[in-house]
Design a protein around this motif. Structure first.
Motif, short mmCIF file in Angstrom:
data_model
loop_
_atom_site.label_atom_id
_atom_site.label_comp_id
_atom_site.label_asym_id
_atom_site.label_seq_id
_atom_site.Cartn_x
_atom_site.Cartn_y
_atom_site.Cartn_z
N GLY A 70 -0.42 3.71 8.20
CA GLY A 70 -1.18 3.78 6.88
C GLY A 70 -0.07 3.07 6.05
N ASP A 71 1.15 2.80 6.09
CA ASP A 71 1.84 1.86 5.22
C ASP A 71 1.73 0.35 5.49
N GLU A 72 0.80 0.10 6.02
CA GLU A 72 0.50 -1.46 6.33
C GLU A 72 -0.78 -2.15 5.92
N PRO A 73 -0.89 -1.90 4.50
CA PRO A 73 -2.33 -1.88 4.03
C PRO A 73 -2.92 -3.46 3.96
N ALA A 74 -2.19 -4.33 4.54
CA ALA A 74 -2.93 -5.83 4.44
C ALA A 74 -3.88 -5.68 5.43
N ALA A 75 -3.57 -4.77 6.74
CA ALA A 75 -4.37 -4.80 8.01
C ALA A 75 -5.83 -4.55 7.50
N PRO A 76 -6.15 -3.18 7.18
CA PRO A 76 -7.46 -2.88 6.73
C PRO A 76 -7.93 -3.62 5.81
N GLU A 77 -7.26 -4.26 4.62
CA GLU A 77 -7.84 -5.03 3.78
C GLU A 77 -8.08 -6.26 4.41
N ALA A 78 -7.56 -6.95 5.13
CA ALA A 78 -8.05 -7.93 5.87
C ALA A 78 -9.25 -8.02 6.55
#
Ligand code: ZN
Length: 261
Positions: A70-78
């Motif tokens: 969950g602390d890797e927000p660029a992934a779901p945003e991308a």
């Protein structure tokens, strides 16, 4: 162009951790592209969703997941931004997409889930309900392409795990596609593994996984997918650049996989 204020930066960060907003965007994409969006599990107050083509053939489906950390927000945003820009492709290419595997973590900016578990280390068995449910959602399909989207706080650039499978390898081309946004991580060793020019090409080490737990990408490889990539963008870079790098790689992978069909 106006300079961004710190308030804008806060809002940008906040936006990427807003799970209800993420799900609302997926609903809109699913409706526009004729995809089926379905909850497959829930954790606490959050439902977890798959977004999939109406027809998912036994072979030839692409699998892309994000947000297991969950602390890797660029992934779901991308993943959502790529989907919003590619509704025509979504209509014709069989896809099983997982927008966010750890919504509690996304909202709370945590790698772990609400019970302190790293969900990317529990694919060896069905002890975690949402991962067991995800496996059921995959069914017996043979995916022809798998992407798991991640970020790394220690990253000094973009790097990719390309599990050894079909040749020719794609890793170099994927890094090149993302280079306008994020340069490659040139460290020779990353996370204890040999790395060359941003590429780690592991053979899954089952003895290691017995100790640390089985990650999603290794599980997908063991299921028989010959093109499994884990993408890692550096968290220190701006969110927009990290999102753009992920999108460039998804696009290049899909283009290459489509050519081969
Ligand atoms: Zn991660």
């Amino acid at each position: 162009m106006t300079k961004r204020s710190s308030t804008d930066k806060y809002l940008t960060r906040h936006r990427a951790h807003n799970y209800p907003r993420l799900i609302a965007r997926w609903r809109a994409v699913a409706a526009r592209a004729g995809l089926v969006m379905r909850p497959f599990a829930s954790t606490g107050e959050y439902k977890l969703y798959t977004v999939r083509s109406r027809k998912l053939p036994h072979t030839g489906t692409f699998y892309i997941s994000a947000g297991i950390h969950g602390d890797e927000p660029a992934a779901p945003e991308a993943l959502i931004t790529w989907a919003e820009k590619n509704t025509r492709l979504l209509r014709r290419q069989p896809l099983l997409l997982v927008p966010c595997l750890n919504p509690w973590g996304l909202v709370n900016n945590s790698r772990m889930d609400s019970q302190g578990r790293d969900l990317n280390r529990v694919f060896q068995n069905d002890s975690v309900a949402e991962i067991a449910a995800l496996k059921r959602a995959m069914g017996a399909r043979q995916f022809s392409l798998c992407l798991t989207l991640h970020e790394d706080y220690d990253g000094q650039g973009l790097y990719i795990y390309e599990i050894r499978g079909n040749r020719p390898y794609w890793g170099e081309a994927l890094l090149k596609a993302a280079r306008p946004h994020v340069p490659m991580d040139r460290r020779r060793e990353i996370e204890g593994r040999d790395s060359a020019n941003g590429l780690i090409r592991p053979v899954p080490d089952m003895a290691l996984f017995e100790k640390i737990g089985l990650p999603e990408a290794a599980y997908l490889h063991l299921r028989g997918c010959q093109r499994v990539f884990t993408i890692e963008t550096p968290s220190e870079y701006g969110l927009d650049r990290r999102v753009a790098a992920h999108i460039a790689i998804i696009s290049e992978c899909v283009r290459r996989a489509a050519i081969l069909e």
